[in-house]
Design an enzyme around this catalytic site. Sequence first.
Site, PDB file in Angstrom:
ATOM      1  N   SER A 148     -45.052 -23.116  21.990  1.00  0.00           N
ATOM      2  CA  SER A 148     -45.435 -24.438  21.988  1.00  0.00           C
ATOM      3  C   SER A 148     -44.255 -25.245  21.992  1.00  0.00           C
ATOM      4  O   SER A 148     -43.118 -24.786  21.825  1.00  0.00           O
ATOM      5  CB  SER A 148     -45.843 -24.444  20.568  1.00  0.00           C
ATOM      6  OG  SER A 148     -46.296 -26.001  20.083  1.00  0.00           O
ATOM      7  N   TYR A 161     -45.965 -23.149  11.677  1.00  0.00           N
ATOM      8  CA  TYR A 161     -46.399 -22.923  12.835  1.00  0.00           C
ATOM      9  C   TYR A 161     -45.228 -22.749  13.766  1.00  0.00           C
ATOM     10  O   TYR A 161     -45.127 -22.055  14.772  1.00  0.00           O
ATOM     11  CB  TYR A 161     -47.281 -24.102  13.219  1.00  0.00           C
ATOM     12  CG  TYR A 161     -47.723 -24.199  14.760  1.00  0.00           C
ATOM     13  CD1 TYR A 161     -48.758 -23.334  15.097  1.00  0.00           C
ATOM     14  CD2 TYR A 161     -47.308 -24.961  15.611  1.00  0.00           C
ATOM     15  CE1 TYR A 161     -49.122 -23.398  16.388  1.00  0.00           C
ATOM     16  CE2 TYR A 161     -47.935 -25.153  16.943  1.00  0.00           C
ATOM     17  CZ  TYR A 161     -48.774 -24.169  17.370  1.00  0.00           C
ATOM     18  OH  TYR A 161     -49.038 -24.263  18.804  1.00  0.00           O
TER      19      TYR A 161
END
Length: 253
Positions: A148, A161
């Site tokens: 990501s 995350y």
Amino acid sequence: MSTALTGTTALVTGASGGIGAATALSLAAQGANVALAARRKDRLDELVERIKADGGTALAIETDITDRTQATAMIEQTVAAFGGLDTLVNNAGIMLLGPAESAPIEEWDRMIALNVQGLLYATHAALPHLLAAAEGPRATADIVNISSLAGRVPIAGSAVYSLTKHGVGAFTEALRQEVTGRHVRVSLIEPGPVATELFTNIRPEILEASKDAYANATLLHAEDIADTITYVVTRPARVVMSELLVRPDASQW
Ligand code: NDP
């Protein structure tokens, strides 16, 4: 008709929606036999039918990859069905946002279990098969790990995350160094925001608090990342696209 991936086998985790489903379709269109893994079997079955209707070959594998036994069985089932494994797309992931202070710690456990441990289980089980495939006539095999933007840039409200995706990045590069001499390519894709169901798992109060940040953001489409993955695995064997950050246009992200 022979296309770039004719005769190869790809396994895509998290193929029941979003980026994974788009990637399965894209790899199948390039001629790969595609194994689709996720927990929601009904969605996988629908996608298998769609791929078959387009003339492709696909197999649905109901799997929770946070369970090591299931993750290993997923790889073995793929190899048993198609005779080998050339491409592993480690895509399954979850994003649960919010400040670390007062975060439900169960959310952290879920992200680490899927984004890190699930990816590791799948990779470990797949490696012998990928190394064997790379010794074959194609002289290459691929692991594509989906990280990501948050795996490149830590973002407040996304501490754990970001941690999981930074970990995926570190693992990807170290593993690349270990297996590149044996012609397994290990690649990292870092998407910016993509319009998928990923955001539906976020607590409503956190979504509400962060809506201004996304209000005018351009979102990528799942197909944009599927295209990127397909590009990476269809390069000549000598070319390793080891890291790709994909951002939307006109966006702070
Ligand atoms: P989706 O929520 O649409 O898809 C997530 C997929 O993961 C689903 O197919 C889901 O299937 C699967 N999954 C969830 N839990 C498990 C499990 N325990 N075992 C097996 N599969 C599981 O999200 P995206 O398509 O957006 O996300 C794909 C990847 O892209 C993730 O790694 C995400 O972090 C990354 N990413 C996404 C971005 C975005 O903005 N959307 C941006 C940057 C990265 P099921 O529930 O049926 O098991």
